[in-house]
Design a protein around this motif. Structure first.
Motif, PDB file in Angstrom:
ATOM      1  N   ALA A 153       0.703  -1.245  -0.174  1.00 16.91           N
ATOM      2  CA  ALA A 153      -0.040   0.232   0.256  1.00 16.91           C
ATOM      3  C   ALA A 153       1.194   1.169  -0.094  1.00 16.91           C
ATOM      4  O   ALA A 153       0.494   2.152  -0.833  1.00 16.91           O
ATOM      5  CB  ALA A 153      -0.984  -0.275   1.112  1.00 16.91           C
ATOM      6  N   SER A 154       2.104   1.537  -0.012  1.00 18.94           N
ATOM      7  CA  SER A 154       3.040   2.398   0.882  1.00 18.94           C
ATOM      8  C   SER A 154       3.826   1.990  -0.534  1.00 18.94           C
ATOM      9  O   SER A 154       4.785   3.574  -0.924  1.00 18.94           O
ATOM     10  CB  SER A 154       3.506   2.590   1.999  1.00 18.94           C
ATOM     11  N   ILE A 155       3.629   1.395  -1.229  1.00 15.94           N
ATOM     12  CA  ILE A 155       4.773   1.912  -2.920  1.00 15.94           C
ATOM     13  C   ILE A 155       4.466   3.224  -3.718  1.00 15.94           C
ATOM     14  O   ILE A 155       5.026   3.428  -3.944  1.00 15.94           O
ATOM     15  CB  ILE A 155       4.706   0.476  -3.815  1.00 15.94           C
ATOM     16  N   PRO A 156       3.138   3.047  -3.595  1.00 19.19           N
ATOM     17  CA  PRO A 156       2.845   4.438  -5.080  1.00 19.19           C
ATOM     18  C   PRO A 156       3.271   5.414  -4.532  1.00 19.19           C
ATOM     19  O   PRO A 156       4.185   6.817  -5.032  1.00 19.19           O
ATOM     20  CB  PRO A 156       1.088   4.440  -4.671  1.00 19.19           C
ATOM     21  N   ARG A 157       3.434   6.146  -2.632  1.00 24.22           N
ATOM     22  CA  ARG A 157       3.789   7.289  -1.858  1.00 24.22           C
ATOM     23  C   ARG A 157       5.418   7.166  -1.763  1.00 24.22           C
ATOM     24  O   ARG A 157       6.067   7.927  -2.442  1.00 24.22           O
ATOM     25  CB  ARG A 157       2.647   7.440  -0.778  1.00 24.22           C
ATOM     26  N   ASP A 158       5.623   6.343  -1.727  1.00 24.98           N
ATOM     27  CA  ASP A 158       7.243   5.652  -1.781  1.00 24.98           C
ATOM     28  C   ASP A 158       8.344   5.875  -2.882  1.00 24.98           C
ATOM     29  O   ASP A 158       9.447   6.486  -3.140  1.00 24.98           O
ATOM     30  CB  ASP A 158       8.012   5.341  -0.558  1.00 24.98           C
ATOM     31  N   PHE A 159       7.540   5.405  -3.988  1.00 27.78           N
ATOM     32  CA  PHE A 159       8.205   5.103  -5.082  1.00 27.78           C
ATOM     33  C   PHE A 159       7.568   5.531  -6.515  1.00 27.78           C
ATOM     34  O   PHE A 159       8.276   6.160  -7.321  1.00 27.78           O
ATOM     35  CB  PHE A 159       8.251   3.723  -5.901  1.00 27.78           C
ATOM     36  N   GLY A 160       6.542   6.427  -6.287  1.00 26.76           N
ATOM     37  CA  GLY A 160       6.070   7.640  -7.313  1.00 26.76           C
ATOM     38  C   GLY A 160       5.434   6.249  -8.338  1.00 26.76           C
ATOM     39  O   GLY A 160       5.265   6.761  -9.293  1.00 26.76           O
ATOM     40  N   CYS A 161       4.932   5.018  -8.568  1.00 25.96           N
ATOM     41  CA  CYS A 161       4.480   4.228  -9.450  1.00 25.96           C
ATOM     42  C   CYS A 161       3.472   3.514  -8.823  1.00 25.96           C
ATOM     43  O   CYS A 161       3.015   3.686  -7.586  1.00 25.96           O
ATOM     44  CB  CYS A 161       5.569   3.200  -8.864  1.00 25.96           C
ATOM     45  N   GLY A 162       2.733   2.737  -9.703  1.00 27.13           N
ATOM     46  CA  GLY A 162       1.695   2.703  -9.928  1.00 27.13           C
ATOM     47  C   GLY A 162       1.917   1.079  -9.712  1.00 27.13           C
ATOM     48  O   GLY A 162       2.587   0.383  -9.513  1.00 27.13           O
ATOM     49  N   VAL A 163       1.375   0.281  -8.744  1.00 28.22           N
ATOM     50  CA  VAL A 163       0.904  -0.947  -8.727  1.00 28.22           C
ATOM     51  C   VAL A 163      -0.280  -1.784  -9.663  1.00 28.22           C
ATOM     52  O   VAL A 163      -1.663  -1.653  -8.749  1.00 28.22           O
ATOM     53  CB  VAL A 163       0.978  -1.629  -7.483  1.00 28.22           C
ATOM     54  N   LEU A 164      -0.380  -2.743  -9.662  1.00 26.95           N
ATOM     55  CA  LEU A 164      -1.011  -3.722 -10.328  1.00 26.95           C
ATOM     56  C   LEU A 164      -0.939  -5.292  -9.232  1.00 26.95           C
ATOM     57  O   LEU A 164       0.688  -6.258  -9.532  1.00 26.95           O
ATOM     58  CB  LEU A 164      -1.102  -4.502 -11.772  1.00 26.95           C
ATOM     59  N   LEU A 165      -1.492  -5.486  -8.194  1.00 28.69           N
ATOM     60  CA  LEU A 165      -1.683  -7.152  -7.553  1.00 28.69           C
ATOM     61  C   LEU A 165      -2.514  -7.768  -7.637  1.00 28.69           C
ATOM     62  O   LEU A 165      -3.741  -7.990  -7.842  1.00 28.69           O
ATOM     63  CB  LEU A 165      -2.353  -5.814  -6.337  1.00 28.69           C
ATOM     64  N   ILE A 166      -1.572  -9.079  -8.181  1.00 28.34           N
ATOM     65  CA  ILE A 166      -2.731 -10.644  -8.291  1.00 28.34           C
ATOM     66  C   ILE A 166      -2.291 -11.572  -6.982  1.00 28.34           C
ATOM     67  O   ILE A 166      -1.453 -10.825  -6.805  1.00 28.34           O
ATOM     68  CB  ILE A 166      -2.178 -11.044  -9.059  1.00 28.34           C
ATOM     69  N   GLU A 167      -3.341 -11.270  -6.246  1.00 26.83           N
ATOM     70  CA  GLU A 167      -3.609 -12.368  -5.152  1.00 26.83           C
ATOM     71  C   GLU A 167      -4.968 -12.970  -4.550  1.00 26.83           C
ATOM     72  O   GLU A 167      -6.064 -12.557  -5.014  1.00 26.83           O
ATOM     73  CB  GLU A 167      -3.383 -11.461  -4.211  1.00 26.83           C
ATOM     74  N   HIS A 168      -4.472 -13.862  -4.125  1.00 29.46           N
ATOM     75  CA  HIS A 168      -5.692 -14.763  -3.811  1.00 29.46           C
ATOM     76  C   HIS A 168      -6.048 -14.068  -1.902  1.00 29.46           C
ATOM     77  O   HIS A 168      -7.543 -14.703  -1.600  1.00 29.46           O
ATOM     78  CB  HIS A 168      -5.215 -16.096  -3.666  1.00 29.46           C
ATOM     79  N   ASN A 169      -5.430 -13.894  -1.179  1.00 30.30           N
ATOM     80  CA  ASN A 169      -5.322 -13.451   0.355  1.00 30.30           C
ATOM     81  C   ASN A 169      -6.388 -11.919  -0.012  1.00 30.30           C
ATOM     82  O   ASN A 169      -6.074 -11.154   0.074  1.00 30.30           O
ATOM     83  CB  ASN A 169      -3.973 -13.160   0.686  1.00 30.30           C
ATOM     84  N   MET A 170      -7.550 -12.072  -0.362  1.00 29.23           N
ATOM     85  CA  MET A 170      -8.887 -10.790   0.148  1.00 29.23           C
ATOM     86  C   MET A 170      -8.083 -10.221   0.961  1.00 29.23           C
ATOM     87  O   MET A 170      -8.618  -8.852   0.582  1.00 29.23           O
ATOM     88  CB  MET A 170      -9.988 -11.739   0.231  1.00 29.23           C
ATOM     89  N   GLU A 171      -8.003  -9.482   2.006  1.00 30.13           N
ATOM     90  CA  GLU A 171      -7.477  -9.064   3.203  1.00 30.13           C
ATOM     91  C   GLU A 171      -6.355  -7.962   2.704  1.00 30.13           C
ATOM     92  O   GLU A 171      -6.470  -7.265   2.739  1.00 30.13           O
ATOM     93  CB  GLU A 171      -6.737 -10.017   5.027  1.00 30.13           C
ATOM     94  N   VAL A 172      -5.282  -8.952   2.400  1.00 33.87           N
ATOM     95  CA  VAL A 172      -4.140  -8.125   1.343  1.00 33.87           C
ATOM     96  C   VAL A 172      -4.912  -7.252   0.664  1.00 33.87           C
ATOM     97  O   VAL A 172      -4.592  -5.986  -0.045  1.00 33.87           O
ATOM     98  CB  VAL A 172      -3.258  -9.160   0.579  1.00 33.87           C
ATOM     99  N   ILE A 173      -5.844  -7.702  -0.298  1.00 32.52           N
ATOM    100  CA  ILE A 173      -6.049  -7.223  -1.638  1.00 32.52           C
ATOM    101  C   ILE A 173      -7.515  -5.874  -0.960  1.00 32.52           C
ATOM    102  O   ILE A 173      -7.272  -4.824  -1.380  1.00 32.52           O
ATOM    103  CB  ILE A 173      -7.348  -8.192  -2.786  1.00 32.52           C
ATOM    104  N   MET A 174      -8.228  -6.409  -0.498  1.00 31.08           N
ATOM    105  CA  MET A 174      -9.526  -4.979   0.217  1.00 31.08           C
ATOM    106  C   MET A 174      -8.390  -4.143   1.021  1.00 31.08           C
ATOM    107  O   MET A 174      -8.769  -3.097   1.020  1.00 31.08           O
ATOM    108  CB  MET A 174     -10.810  -5.808   1.047  1.00 31.08           C
ATOM    109  N   GLY A 175      -7.209  -4.134   1.757  1.00 32.05           N
ATOM    110  CA  GLY A 175      -6.482  -3.655   2.284  1.00 32.05           C
ATOM    111  C   GLY A 175      -5.334  -2.847   1.660  1.00 32.05           C
ATOM    112  O   GLY A 175      -5.731  -1.781   2.033  1.00 32.05           O
ATOM    113  N   ALA A 176      -5.267  -3.029   0.404  1.00 33.38           N
ATOM    114  CA  ALA A 176      -3.956  -1.922  -0.263  1.00 33.38           C
ATOM    115  C   ALA A 176      -4.883  -2.003  -1.216  1.00 33.38           C
ATOM    116  O   ALA A 176      -3.971  -0.601  -1.843  1.00 33.38           O
ATOM    117  CB  ALA A 176      -2.944  -3.451  -0.788  1.00 33.38           C
ATOM    118  N   CYS A 177      -5.871  -1.559  -2.176  1.00 31.10           N
ATOM    119  CA  CYS A 177      -6.002  -1.471  -3.422  1.00 31.10           C
ATOM    120  C   CYS A 177      -6.982  -0.315  -3.602  1.00 31.10           C
ATOM    121  O   CYS A 177      -8.100  -0.427  -2.580  1.00 31.10           O
ATOM    122  CB  CYS A 177      -6.483  -2.733  -4.339  1.00 31.10           C
ATOM    123  N   GLN A 178      -7.046   0.170  -4.079  1.00 36.49           N
ATOM    124  CA  GLN A 178      -8.031   1.702  -4.317  1.00 36.49           C
ATOM    125  C   GLN A 178      -9.245   1.087  -5.298  1.00 36.49           C
ATOM    126  O   GLN A 178     -10.113   0.850  -5.099  1.00 36.49           O
ATOM    127  CB  GLN A 178      -7.601   2.544  -5.208  1.00 36.49           C
TER     128      GLN A 178
END
Length: 254
Positions: free
Chosen positions: A185-210
């Motif tokens: 979740a902090s990558i865009p702020r600290d590195f200025g890039c976008g992130v595409l996240l594939i993940e089966h763990n829904m807590e990670v997806i729901m907590g990190a993604c806009q």
């Protein structure tokens, strides 16, 4: 990474067929620099195939991919990486006979940095990740979870406009997943890039993604905020429901 404008990574009308079997059918995605964008779906939905298209490892049967209006996927993975697309793999694919620092430095040197500047970039990323204690360790000595983390660091060492992360939480325990969610979740702020996240763990997806895009059988079935996706009846039938654990409370804002 610094940029004068907000970059966009766009896939339009992507079809991929293997021996007449459709892996992706008319998929459209648009990622914006500065956000974490989730890509979810059941096994076999076409998620990794989509990442392969975006990173130049797979040529689409139809459609294409553009970074800031310039077609880059057809040039192959090395040119996609130079254009600003970094990625991880489900299998770590680290250079096992090199140290953790050397793995990141090799990636950084691929962007044109000198060896000394590449080592400094590697050290800065490892410090950000809380992995300074691993800097001189050979990668063949890492645990599976740490391999996944170092894979993210190597993608960031490319100074990408977009980092594509393919199931980075696979094999991690709950505490490791929670820490990873905050890190991603902090990558865009600290590195200025976008992130595409594939993940089966829904807590990670729901907590990190806009925003989250859902594939099923190679086709898009929904896109929206985490709350929208949790409420979507088609998504619950295809993927969520009993197949994934989602917090019953509101998604954590990170």
């Amino acid at each position: 990474m610094t940029a004068d404008k907000v970059s966009r990574l766009v896939a339009e009308g992507v079809h991929v067929s293997f021996g007449g079997i459709a892996a992706l059918t008319d998929v459209n995605l648009a990622l914006t620099q500065g956000e974490v964008f989730g890509l979810i779906g059941p096994n076999g939905a076409g998620k990794t195939t989509m990442v392969n298209v975006l990173s130049g490892f797979q040529q689409p049967t139809q459609g294409g991919m553009m970074l800031d209006g310039v077609a880059v996927g057809a040039r192959g993975p090395h040119r996609a990486a130079r254009a600003g697309i970094g990625r991880t793999f489900q299998a770590g694919r680290l250079f096992k006979d090199l140290s953790v620092s050397e793995n990141l430095a090799v990636a950084a040197m691929g962007t044109g940095l000198s060896a000394s500047k590449a080592r400094k970039r590697a050290a800065a990323i490892l410090d950000w990740m809380g992995c300074v204690d691993m800097i001189d360790r050979r990668c063949d000595s890492l645990s599976y979870g740490n391999e996944r983390r170092i894979g993210i660091g190597r993608a960031l060492a490319l100074d990408p406009a977009f980092a594509l992360l393919d199931e980075p939480a696979s094999g991690m325990n709950d505490a490791e997943c929670d820490a990873l969610m905050h890190l991603i979740a902090s990558i865009p702020r600290d590195f200025g890039c976008g992130v595409l996240l594939i993940e089966h763990n829904m807590e990670v997806i729901m907590g990190a993604c806009q925003r989250i895009h859902v594939l099923d059988g190679g086709k898009s079935i929904a896109e929206g905020s985490p709350a929208d996706i949790q409420r979507n009846a088609d998504v619950r039938r295809a993927y969520l429901g009993d197949k994934a654990s989602v917090r019953q409370s509101q998604p954590k804002v990170v």
